[in-house]
Design a protein around this motif. Structure first.
Motif, PDB file in Angstrom:
ATOM      1  N   GLY A  72      -5.165   5.151   6.846  1.00 12.43           N
ATOM      2  CA  GLY A  72      -5.586   3.978   7.467  1.00 12.43           C
ATOM      3  C   GLY A  72      -5.112   4.180   9.035  1.00 12.43           C
ATOM      4  O   GLY A  72      -6.090   3.963   9.958  1.00 12.43           O
ATOM      5  N   MET A  73      -4.113   4.697   9.308  1.00 15.03           N
ATOM      6  CA  MET A  73      -3.822   4.930  10.614  1.00 15.03           C
ATOM      7  C   MET A  73      -4.682   6.299  11.055  1.00 15.03           C
ATOM      8  O   MET A  73      -5.099   6.127  12.406  1.00 15.03           O
ATOM      9  CB  MET A  73      -2.344   5.580  10.560  1.00 15.03           C
ATOM     10  CG  MET A  73      -1.261   4.294  10.548  1.00 15.03           C
ATOM     11  SD  MET A  73      -1.504   3.088  11.595  1.00 15.03           S
ATOM     12  CE  MET A  73      -1.296   3.643  13.424  1.00 15.03           C
ATOM     13  N   ALA A  74      -4.736   7.236  10.411  1.00 16.84           N
ATOM     14  CA  ALA A  74      -5.855   8.210  10.646  1.00 16.84           C
ATOM     15  C   ALA A  74      -7.103   7.797  11.237  1.00 16.84           C
ATOM     16  O   ALA A  74      -7.604   8.037  12.073  1.00 16.84           O
ATOM     17  CB  ALA A  74      -5.871   9.431   9.579  1.00 16.84           C
ATOM     18  N   LEU A 116       6.011   2.296  14.416  1.00 15.21           N
ATOM     19  CA  LEU A 116       6.752   1.529  13.663  1.00 15.21           C
ATOM     20  C   LEU A 116       6.421   1.545  12.155  1.00 15.21           C
ATOM     21  O   LEU A 116       7.189   1.247  11.192  1.00 15.21           O
ATOM     22  CB  LEU A 116       6.467   0.001  14.118  1.00 15.21           C
ATOM     23  CG  LEU A 116       7.017  -0.472  15.453  1.00 15.21           C
ATOM     24  CD1 LEU A 116       6.787  -1.857  15.988  1.00 15.21           C
ATOM     25  CD2 LEU A 116       8.434  -0.370  15.621  1.00 15.21           C
ATOM     26  N   GLY A 117       5.158   2.310  12.066  1.00 18.57           N
ATOM     27  CA  GLY A 117       4.639   2.401  10.693  1.00 18.57           C
ATOM     28  C   GLY A 117       4.667   1.109   9.833  1.00 18.57           C
ATOM     29  O   GLY A 117       4.293  -0.055  10.158  1.00 18.57           O
ATOM     30  N   GLY A 118       5.363   0.987   8.661  1.00 21.60           N
ATOM     31  CA  GLY A 118       5.518  -0.119   7.646  1.00 21.60           C
ATOM     32  C   GLY A 118       6.740  -1.031   7.989  1.00 21.60           C
ATOM     33  O   GLY A 118       6.889  -1.973   7.330  1.00 21.60           O
ATOM     34  N   PRO A 178       0.906  -1.230  -0.062  1.00 19.68           N
ATOM     35  CA  PRO A 178       0.119   0.063   0.034  1.00 19.68           C
ATOM     36  C   PRO A 178       0.834   1.208   0.071  1.00 19.68           C
ATOM     37  O   PRO A 178       2.125   1.108   0.665  1.00 19.68           O
ATOM     38  CB  PRO A 178      -0.759  -0.173   1.312  1.00 19.68           C
ATOM     39  CG  PRO A 178      -0.223  -1.213   2.078  1.00 19.68           C
ATOM     40  CD  PRO A 178       0.713  -2.155   1.292  1.00 19.68           C
ATOM     41  N   SER A 179       0.361   2.291  -0.636  1.00 18.62           N
ATOM     42  CA  SER A 179       1.171   3.718  -0.718  1.00 18.62           C
ATOM     43  C   SER A 179       1.146   4.155   0.626  1.00 18.62           C
ATOM     44  O   SER A 179       0.471   3.876   1.628  1.00 18.62           O
ATOM     45  CB  SER A 179       0.322   4.620  -1.779  1.00 18.62           C
ATOM     46  OG  SER A 179      -0.657   4.933  -1.131  1.00 18.62           O
ATOM     47  N   ARG A 180       2.275   4.862   0.650  1.00 19.17           N
ATOM     48  CA  ARG A 180       2.404   5.507   2.060  1.00 19.17           C
ATOM     49  C   ARG A 180       1.116   6.572   2.357  1.00 19.17           C
ATOM     50  O   ARG A 180       0.487   6.397   3.487  1.00 19.17           O
ATOM     51  CB  ARG A 180       3.432   6.727   1.994  1.00 19.17           C
ATOM     52  CG  ARG A 180       4.861   6.042   2.010  1.00 19.17           C
ATOM     53  CD  ARG A 180       5.223   5.961   3.474  1.00 19.17           C
ATOM     54  NE  ARG A 180       6.657   5.493   3.569  1.00 19.17           N
ATOM     55  CZ  ARG A 180       6.952   4.622   4.321  1.00 19.17           C
ATOM     56  NH1 ARG A 180       6.230   4.171   5.287  1.00 19.17           N
ATOM     57  NH2 ARG A 180       8.271   4.355   4.668  1.00 19.17           N
ATOM     58  N   GLU A 181       0.468   7.069   1.291  1.00 17.66           N
ATOM     59  CA  GLU A 181      -0.928   8.072   1.642  1.00 17.66           C
ATOM     60  C   GLU A 181      -1.841   7.165   2.202  1.00 17.66           C
ATOM     61  O   GLU A 181      -2.671   7.424   3.075  1.00 17.66           O
ATOM     62  CB  GLU A 181      -1.168   8.479   0.460  1.00 17.66           C
ATOM     63  CG  GLU A 181      -2.428   9.296   0.392  1.00 17.66           C
ATOM     64  CD  GLU A 181      -2.322  10.444   1.471  1.00 17.66           C
ATOM     65  OE1 GLU A 181      -3.583  10.960   1.989  1.00 17.66           O
ATOM     66  OE2 GLU A 181      -1.288  11.094   1.678  1.00 17.66           O
TER      67      GLU A 181
END
Length: 138
Positions: free
Chosen positions: A77-79, A129-131, A69-72
């Motif tokens: 998703g996190m938002a 941790l992000g991706g 999935p793209s960073r955006e």
């Protein structure tokens, strides 16, 4: 000749396209998909598409699968996850406040912390941790 999983995926893409164009009914589409995933040879696959126009199994390419999935998309998703946490936490605090006010300003133990705390910690770890988590394709 034996068909591979990739060959079955290609035929599934063709069937989805013909279903989307109205050449197959929902019942026909479901029936063909069921037969598709039990097919073992090119001949069986060809029979599933023999009455559909322009289907040559040897020249078909597989539908592209998005790698990551793209960073955006990850950010959105996190938002959304943080938004869900905030709404649930807010609802719990409002309930706690209503209980305290209706008890003559005798506020109970702050139990909403037990709802928002562990959930918030998990979200915080996922955000930091992000991706970089344990997913092998990243």
């Amino acid at each position: 000749m034996r068909a591979s999983d990739g060959d079955r995926d290609k035929v599934a893409g063709v069937l989805r396209e013909h279903y989307a164009q109205g050449r197959l009914t929902g019942e026909e589409f479901d029936e063909r998909l069921e037969r598709l995933y039990s097919s073992r040879t090119y001949g069986e696959l060809a029979r599933l598409t023999s009455d559909l126009p322009d289907v040559d199994l040897r020249r078909m390419t597989a539908a592209p699968v998005p790698a990551n999935p793209s960073r955006e998309a990850q950010r959105r998703g996190m938002a959304a996850m943080w938004g869900s946490w905030a709404v649930a936490s807010g609802v719990n605090w409002v309930i706690w406040l209503i209980i305290g006010v209706t008890n003559g300003l005798d506020f109970p133990y702050p139990w909403p912390l037990w709802v928002m705390g562990p959930w918030g910690v998990m979200l915080l770890v996922a955000t930091v941790l992000g991706g970089r988590g344990g997913h092998p394709n990243r």
